[in-house]
Write an enzyme that holds these catalytic residues in place. Sequence first.
Site, mmCIF file in Angstrom:
data_model
loop_
_atom_site.group_PDB
_atom_site.id
_atom_site.type_symbol
_atom_site.label_atom_id
_atom_site.label_comp_id
_atom_site.label_asym_id
_atom_site.label_seq_id
_atom_site.Cartn_x
_atom_site.Cartn_y
_atom_site.Cartn_z
ATOM 1 N N ARG A 263 -0.024 22.222 -2.459
ATOM 2 C CA ARG A 263 0.373 20.758 -2.547
ATOM 3 C C ARG A 263 -0.054 20.301 -1.336
ATOM 4 O O ARG A 263 0.787 20.136 -0.414
ATOM 5 C CB ARG A 263 1.789 20.481 -2.945
ATOM 6 C CG ARG A 263 2.282 18.885 -2.958
ATOM 7 C CD ARG A 263 1.383 18.333 -4.407
ATOM 8 N NE ARG A 263 1.828 16.632 -4.067
ATOM 9 C CZ ARG A 263 0.971 15.565 -3.803
ATOM 10 N NH1 ARG A 263 -0.336 16.112 -3.193
ATOM 11 N NH2 ARG A 263 1.354 14.615 -4.026
ATOM 12 N N CYS B 158 7.670 21.934 -6.408
ATOM 13 C CA CYS B 158 7.094 20.398 -6.062
ATOM 14 C C CYS B 158 8.077 19.510 -6.933
ATOM 15 O O CYS B 158 8.373 19.916 -8.246
ATOM 16 C CB CYS B 158 5.700 20.028 -6.597
ATOM 17 S SG CYS B 158 5.094 18.634 -6.594
ATOM 18 N N HIS C 111 0.950 -1.398 -0.021
ATOM 19 C CA HIS C 111 0.061 -0.061 0.004
ATOM 20 C C HIS C 111 0.858 1.305 -0.002
ATOM 21 O O HIS C 111 1.700 1.468 0.811
ATOM 22 C CB HIS C 111 -0.813 0.070 1.316
ATOM 23 C CG HIS C 111 -2.016 1.388 1.151
ATOM 24 N ND1 HIS C 111 -1.808 1.961 2.346
ATOM 25 C CD2 HIS C 111 -2.707 1.774 0.231
ATOM 26 C CE1 HIS C 111 -2.868 2.881 2.211
ATOM 27 N NE2 HIS C 111 -3.351 2.721 1.117
ATOM 28 N N HIS D 136 -8.017 8.411 -3.732
ATOM 29 C CA HIS D 136 -8.744 7.219 -4.263
ATOM 30 C C HIS D 136 -9.773 7.673 -5.190
ATOM 31 O O HIS D 136 -10.126 6.894 -6.050
ATOM 32 C CB HIS D 136 -9.162 6.571 -3.006
ATOM 33 C CG HIS D 136 -8.085 6.085 -2.171
ATOM 34 N ND1 HIS D 136 -7.838 6.838 -1.134
ATOM 35 C CD2 HIS D 136 -7.349 4.959 -2.123
ATOM 36 C CE1 HIS D 136 -6.885 5.979 -0.427
ATOM 37 N NE2 HIS D 136 -6.619 4.820 -0.868
ATOM 38 N N TYR E 274 9.243 10.021 -3.722
ATOM 39 C CA TYR E 274 10.336 11.043 -4.196
ATOM 40 C C TYR E 274 11.587 10.296 -4.232
ATOM 41 O O TYR E 274 12.629 10.560 -3.996
ATOM 42 C CB TYR E 274 10.362 12.212 -2.992
ATOM 43 C CG TYR E 274 9.327 12.873 -3.013
ATOM 44 C CD1 TYR E 274 9.232 14.001 -4.033
ATOM 45 C CD2 TYR E 274 7.851 12.793 -2.323
ATOM 46 C CE1 TYR E 274 8.090 14.761 -4.006
ATOM 47 C CE2 TYR E 274 6.804 13.619 -2.337
ATOM 48 C CZ TYR E 274 6.883 14.467 -3.267
ATOM 49 O OH TYR E 274 5.808 15.411 -3.220
#
Length: 493
Positions: free
Chosen positions: A162, A209, A64, A89, A342
């Site tokens: 973000r 970002c 997950h 989701h 990342y």
Amino acid sequence: AGIGTAAFFATGIAAVAEPSKNAPTKDLPIYTRDQVAQHDTHSKGIWVTYKDGVYDITDFVANHPGGSEKIMLAAGKAIDPFWNLYRQHYSSSAPAELLAEMRIGTLDPNEAPLEVDATNPYSNDPARHPGLVFHSTQPCNAELPMTLLDSWVTPAELFFVRHHHPVPHINPEEYRLVVKGPGVEPASFSLEELRSKFKEHTVTSTLQCGGNRRADMNGVAKTSGTAWGCGAISTAQWTGVYLRDVLAACGLADPELAQVEHVTFVGADEMLASVPVEKVYNPYGDVLLAYSMNGEPIPQDHGAPVRAIVPGHVGVRNVKWVTEVHASKEEATGMWQRGMAYKMLPSSVTNLDGIDVESRVSMQEQPVQSVIAMPQSGTVVEGSEVDIKGYSWSGGGRGIVMVDVSTDGGKTWMPATLKEGSEQRPNRAWAWTFWEAEVPIPAEAMKTGTMEICCRATDAASNTQPHSAAPIWNMRGLANNSWHKIILRVDQS
């Protein structure tokens, strides 16, 4: 495992869509909620319900993307409330399609319906400027519109957003910052104590970002994550106290002696991220615990009352709503530091099979970047030349020394004029540099009716941008700093 991870990371790429409804399946067994509740461990199998379906997610738990700890909270129970909280989701059909593959049964339709708290946890999020370019609203992911890139310091209401979760609400009067870890005398500071006990500093820093310009990288092959354009970047004047001063006041005078290698920020939204201790203790590193943005208290959307500012590092390390700071021998745990989110992988890697993700170095500083902000692709231009402007920036405080533009695909280049930001110290240039150029319209463009313009920047370490996103493509769509290109329409009248 690789398929499951990719599917969940794909949220945000496709058009927003509600997950498909689970149609009752006559051939599947019927289960009561009490039967489902008995399956809440690996030994018994981990089951969850969604709408009227029953699902065995045992084999998926370890993979997950949000961490096994979070998904295990739903073990033996309805997963609906958790999806309402983590609304990523609902950003694409991928999670629902993946869940459907794990369906093993249907809830007993004769049971009395179980009331699920459907209260929207995002209902108290702050209002946002309608000019932002929204990719999602729950959680909010919105970029600075290039058409409004008029100010070197970005107004707070246009600063890109973000988020991963609902915006925390923290009363400044009740706020406490906890500091702890090896070599640290545990301490707790109020907002007023931070202001009064430590010297105040102001740093102008650009935050970008890691997925800025991911949409362009998707042109090579599909990546995973929000398909950001060029506006997942903004600049502000941040005021606060040096983190190194706070840690030193708590007894951490010599991190090396205490064997401290990382400093972790803990956000009220459950975000954990860390940076190398060398950055924090560098006297020219300017790492802040900030409480002011552009001369005003930090807005709720951007981390009030206190956030981390780590100049020159990827946006995710600039943790918002900081409630704890940990000196540590190891980097932060969790998906945003040790997981796939990342981590840079080679362009040849298209799934995680056989990849030890945790061993990969986490993104910190970012590569040199430049973008044509105006005019936008598709704009009609006329006359003999076109005025263009844009931004450029490089991680690690590396100043921009040159921006070039081309109208022939990079065969020849002409220099742009560096504007605001160009006066920064070349090794302490935390903020972007604006640039402008007057570009002649080629004779050929007058015939064809179109022209392409591209740009590239060079920083103080002589780093420059690659021609194409193809050689730097990666699964997560991180760090796209290929030449930025626009196509204009030329008025032939």
